[in-house]
Design a protein around this motif. Structure first.
Motif, short mmCIF file in Angstrom:
data_model
loop_
_atom_site.label_atom_id
_atom_site.label_comp_id
_atom_site.label_asym_id
_atom_site.label_seq_id
_atom_site.Cartn_x
_atom_site.Cartn_y
_atom_site.Cartn_z
N GLU A 1 -27.57 -4.20 22.76
CA GLU A 1 -27.60 -4.78 23.92
C GLU A 1 -26.35 -5.47 24.44
OE1 GLU A 1 -31.57 -5.94 24.92
OE2 GLU A 1 -32.37 -4.06 24.88
N THR A 2 -25.62 -6.00 23.49
CA THR A 2 -24.27 -6.75 23.96
C THR A 2 -23.36 -5.88 24.33
OG1 THR A 2 -23.53 -6.57 21.66
CG2 THR A 2 -24.82 -8.54 22.12
N MET A 3 -23.53 -4.58 23.95
CA MET A 3 -22.50 -3.51 24.32
C MET A 3 -22.85 -2.40 25.45
SD MET A 3 -20.82 -2.49 20.42
CE MET A 3 -22.51 -2.33 19.85
N VAL A 4 -24.18 -2.25 25.46
CA VAL A 4 -24.48 -1.26 26.47
C VAL A 4 -25.88 -1.81 27.00
CG1 VAL A 4 -23.64 0.85 25.41
CG2 VAL A 4 -25.98 -0.06 24.77
N ARG B 1 -24.09 5.20 17.65
CA ARG B 1 -24.18 3.88 17.43
C ARG B 1 -24.29 3.56 16.13
NH1 ARG B 1 -29.47 2.18 20.77
NH2 ARG B 1 -27.93 2.18 22.31
N ILE B 2 -23.86 2.28 15.45
CA ILE B 2 -23.99 2.01 14.13
C ILE B 2 -24.68 0.69 14.06
CG2 ILE B 2 -22.57 1.47 12.09
CD1 ILE B 2 -22.43 4.32 12.88
N GLY B 3 -25.68 0.64 13.22
CA GLY B 3 -26.28 -0.85 13.23
C GLY B 3 -25.32 -2.00 12.94
N GLU B 4 -25.82 -3.21 13.26
CA GLU B 4 -24.91 -4.35 13.38
C GLU B 4 -24.38 -4.48 11.76
OE1 GLU B 4 -24.83 -8.79 15.06
OE2 GLU B 4 -26.75 -7.96 14.74
N ASN B 5 -25.25 -4.41 10.87
CA ASN B 5 -24.73 -5.05 9.31
C ASN B 5 -23.96 -3.88 8.90
OD1 ASN B 5 -26.59 -7.10 9.37
ND2 ASN B 5 -28.08 -5.72 8.69
N ILE C 1 -16.35 15.80 24.41
CA ILE C 1 -15.80 14.54 25.21
C ILE C 1 -16.79 13.24 24.86
CG2 ILE C 1 -15.38 16.16 27.13
CD1 ILE C 1 -17.73 15.22 28.60
N ALA C 2 -15.96 12.27 25.09
CA ALA C 2 -16.62 10.95 24.88
C ALA C 2 -16.13 9.94 25.94
CB ALA C 2 -16.22 10.48 23.47
N LYS C 3 -17.07 8.92 26.16
CA LYS C 3 -16.68 7.59 27.17
C LYS C 3 -16.91 6.67 26.47
CE LYS C 3 -20.56 7.46 30.24
NZ LYS C 3 -21.01 7.64 31.71
N THR C 4 -16.19 5.28 26.84
CA THR C 4 -16.75 4.06 26.21
C THR C 4 -16.39 3.24 27.29
OG1 THR C 4 -16.80 2.65 24.34
CG2 THR C 4 -14.73 3.87 24.76
N THR C 5 -16.56 2.04 27.07
CA THR C 5 -16.01 0.96 27.89
C THR C 5 -14.75 0.33 27.61
OG1 THR C 5 -17.28 -1.06 26.81
CG2 THR C 5 -18.41 0.15 28.62
N PHE D 1 -14.94 2.62 32.55
CA PHE D 1 -15.19 3.56 31.48
C PHE D 1 -13.67 4.16 31.19
CE2 PHE D 1 -19.57 3.57 33.12
CZ PHE D 1 -20.12 3.21 32.01
N VAL D 2 -13.60 4.50 29.97
CA VAL D 2 -12.47 5.14 29.13
C VAL D 2 -12.94 6.59 28.89
CG1 VAL D 2 -10.50 4.87 27.55
CG2 VAL D 2 -11.69 2.77 28.56
N TYR D 3 -12.24 7.53 29.18
CA TYR D 3 -12.73 8.99 28.84
C TYR D 3 -11.54 9.57 27.61
CZ TYR D 3 -15.66 8.43 32.74
OH TYR D 3 -16.40 7.89 33.67
N TYR D 4 -12.28 10.23 26.84
CA TYR D 4 -11.49 10.92 25.57
C TYR D 4 -11.98 12.37 25.29
CZ TYR D 4 -9.74 6.50 23.78
OH TYR D 4 -9.06 5.41 23.76
N GLN D 5 -11.22 13.19 24.94
CA GLN D 5 -11.40 14.80 24.70
C GLN D 5 -10.85 15.17 23.13
OE1 GLN D 5 -10.90 17.64 27.80
NE2 GLN D 5 -9.57 18.65 26.50
#
Length: 185
Positions: free
Chosen positions: A36-39, A99-103, A131-135, A169-173
């Motif tokens: 929840e710190t990222m999404v 998503r990868i766990g914090e540890n 395709i992918a998107k991230t912030t 948002f930033v988009y990739y392909q």
């Protein structure tokens, strides 16, 4: 659908199934604050066992109908350390999410998981374009995409505020037939 094991045996992508329910629920609970710190939050109801079960059943139904491909990422001890989703879109495209766990962040697991997913897509000839998107603030995710051969497409013009930062948002392909560079370092 088969799993893929990396040569170094650090991780495996395993198709999501009902047997993962308890461990995946625990993974989500343990990492909720971090994610929840990222999404945005999935909401309190997601973390109720009955709602989580319904959500998992929905993903499994989509997987059965080939509307998406869902995986857990496990380490050598078979502990869930992440998840990866490939959701079918129109025009032979799959949207990638992970998503990868914090540890486990900062250890190359996201890069390895995405590399394995690309191999699965190629081997099974599921779709042609990923395709992918991230912030804009999630530099780590952008690096994971770039190191796996994804091409930067552009930024969304619409800005939003998240956790006190103005972002977009930033988009990739990744084109399965053209790039073929999922093993970049």
């Amino acid at each position: 659908m088969t799993e893929i094991r990396e040569i170094n045996n650090r991780i495996r992508l395993i198709p999501l199934n009902k047997k993962h329910e308890k461990d995946l629920f625990q993974f989500e609970l343990e990492n909720r604050s971090y994610f929840e710190t990222m999404v945005p939050s999935r909401g309190d109801s997601y973390y109720l066992t009955s709602h989580f079960k319904d959500s998992l059943d929905g993903l499994l139904a989509e997987q059965m109908n080939k509307q998406g491909y869902y995986f857990v990422l496990v380490n050598k001890s078979d502990k869930i350390i992440g998840r990866l989703n490939l959701v079918k879109l129109e025009d032979q495209r799959l949207e990638v999410g992970y998503r990868i766990g914090e540890n486990y962040i900062g250890k190359g697991f996201a890069k390895e998981a995405l590399s394995q997913a690309i191999k699965l897509v190629k081997t099974n000839k599921w779709e042609q374009i990923l395709i992918a998107k991230t912030t804009s603030a999630n530099i780590g995710s952008q690096r994971v995409l770039e190191r796996n051969g994804f091409t930067f497409l552009g930024n969304d013009k619409e800005l939003f505020e998240w956790k006190g930062q103005i972002q977009h948002f930033v988009y990739y392909q990744f084109d399965i037939n053209v790039d073929g560079k999922s093993d970049r370092t």
